[in-house]
Design a protein around this motif. Structure first.
Motif, short mmCIF file in Angstrom:
data_model
loop_
_atom_site.label_atom_id
_atom_site.label_comp_id
_atom_site.label_asym_id
_atom_site.label_seq_id
_atom_site.Cartn_x
_atom_site.Cartn_y
_atom_site.Cartn_z
N GLU A 7 -23.23 1.92 -55.20
CA GLU A 7 -23.68 0.82 -54.33
C GLU A 7 -23.39 1.14 -52.87
O GLU A 7 -24.22 0.89 -51.98
N LEU A 10 -25.92 3.86 -51.59
CA LEU A 10 -27.27 3.33 -51.37
C LEU A 10 -27.31 2.40 -50.17
O LEU A 10 -28.32 2.33 -49.46
N THR A 11 -26.23 1.69 -49.90
CA THR A 11 -26.17 0.84 -48.71
C THR A 11 -26.14 1.70 -47.45
O THR A 11 -26.78 1.37 -46.45
N VAL A 13 -27.51 4.60 -47.19
CA VAL A 13 -28.87 5.11 -47.08
C VAL A 13 -29.75 4.11 -46.31
O VAL A 13 -30.54 4.49 -45.45
N ASN A 14 -29.58 2.82 -46.63
CA ASN A 14 -30.41 1.77 -46.00
C ASN A 14 -29.99 1.48 -44.56
O ASN A 14 -30.84 1.25 -43.69
N ILE A 67 -30.75 10.29 -53.83
CA ILE A 67 -31.16 8.87 -53.72
C ILE A 67 -31.87 8.41 -54.98
O ILE A 67 -31.57 7.34 -55.53
N ALA A 70 -29.45 8.00 -57.82
CA ALA A 70 -28.58 6.84 -57.60
C ALA A 70 -29.32 5.54 -57.91
O ALA A 70 -28.75 4.62 -58.53
N GLU A 71 -30.58 5.46 -57.49
CA GLU A 71 -31.37 4.25 -57.77
C GLU A 71 -31.61 4.09 -59.27
O GLU A 71 -31.56 2.99 -59.81
#
Length: 306
Positions: A7, A10-11, A13-14, A67, A70-71
């Motif tokens: 989590e 991925l955060t 990444v955003n 990515i 991970a998703e």
């Protein structure tokens, strides 16, 4: 790997920022950095490029490749939680255009709520192009759109098509059963782009003259804004039936008709395991629903209203 590390990655990444990630997750910056380092140690390669003095985080090539994994990991985790929560209760995530949700599917949803209490629905309204992306990423389980796009992992199937008509108030300015768009005052139009083919037709016959009086992107908004008796719109039959529930209307056919609007059902080639049964059940109910007899639209008459 654990949920917290994935989590956090991925955060990052955003947000492209350790600081913003910490704020969003209500963590300290050292905790975010520790989680990222721990994940990199488990993977055996670096995910981000650490440049001192740079505010934005830059991913390594392997970080970019990770990515997708991970998703997928997060998606599997969510599916596992759904299985743990309740194996008997089904959940279906549906994506539709606004007009389809409001004008066509509300009776279907009502039937499911009454007759199928073990099927939970999560319903979202979006534009057709957005729904393809959402389905591709498994954010919805099934979608209903008004144009076809080519995604290699998405199957599309024609569901139904409907005719478009001229719709006026109970005091029509042009009181004729068949009307050409040249007879209409385009400055009095209430406009919604029903699909790409309609937009092309509209650009040819109406937009070249002048712009519409009011443009909106939902039928609910158009209905609320329809105040003047001399305004008019061109709409599909399902929308006309919906609007006629609340107001008296006058409907005419068009001499230069707009192309029929086609609705497509879209599904993922590789559906989530947890949603497969829910999709199958919904499709069975939908097939029965679509076979119900449709009411005809009276042409050249004043009708509707409560």
């Amino acid at each position: 790997m654990n949920l917290a590390e994935i989590e956090t990655f991925l955060t990052i990444v955003n947000t492209k920022s350790i600081t913003k990630t910490a704020d969003l997750l209500f963590l300290s910056q050292p905790t975010v950095s520790h989680r990222l380092t721990s994940l990199e140690n488990e993977l055996g390669f670096s995910l981000v490029i650490r440049n001192k003095g740079h505010k934005q985080v830059e991913l390594t090539p392997k970080g970019m490749d990770f990515i997708i994994l991970a998703e997928r990991w997060m998606s599997l985790w969510k599916e596992t939680l759904e299985l743990q929560h309740n194996q008997e209760q089904l959940l279906l995530n549906i994506g539709c255009t606004d007009s389809l949700n409001i004008a066509v599917f509300v009776p279907l949803y009502d039937k499911i709520l009454i007759d199928y209490p073990h099927l939970d629905l999560s319903i979202q309204s979006h534009h057709s192009s957005e729904l393809y992306g959402m389905l591709s990423e498994h954010n919805i389980d099934i979608g209903f759109v008004y144009h076809q796009l080519h995604y290699k992992n998405i199957i599309s199937e024609k569901l139904f098509e409907e005719k478009l008509y001229l719709l006026q108030s109970e005091h029509p300015v042009v009181e004729k059963p068949i009307v050409h768009t040249d007879e209409l005052d385009s400055t009095k139009e209430l406009f919604l782009s029903w699909d790409d083919n309609f937009q092309i037709w509209h650009d040819r016959w109406l937009s070249s003259v002048s712009r519409p009086h009011i443009s909106a992107d939902t039928i609910t908004l158009l209905d609320r804004l329809w105040k003047n008796a001399d305004t008019w719109m061109i709409a599909p039959e399902s929308v006309i039936h919906e609007l006629s529930r609340y107001r008296k209307v006058y409907v005419s056919e068009l001499k230069n008709p707009a192309p029929n609007r086609i609705c497509y059902k879209i599904k993922h080639k590789y559906p989530k395991t947890t949603s497969k049964r829910a999709v199958e059940l919904f499709e069975e109910i939908l097939e029965q629903f679509l076979h119900l007899e449709r009411k005809e639209i009276p042409i050249g008459e004043i009708w509707g209203g409560r």
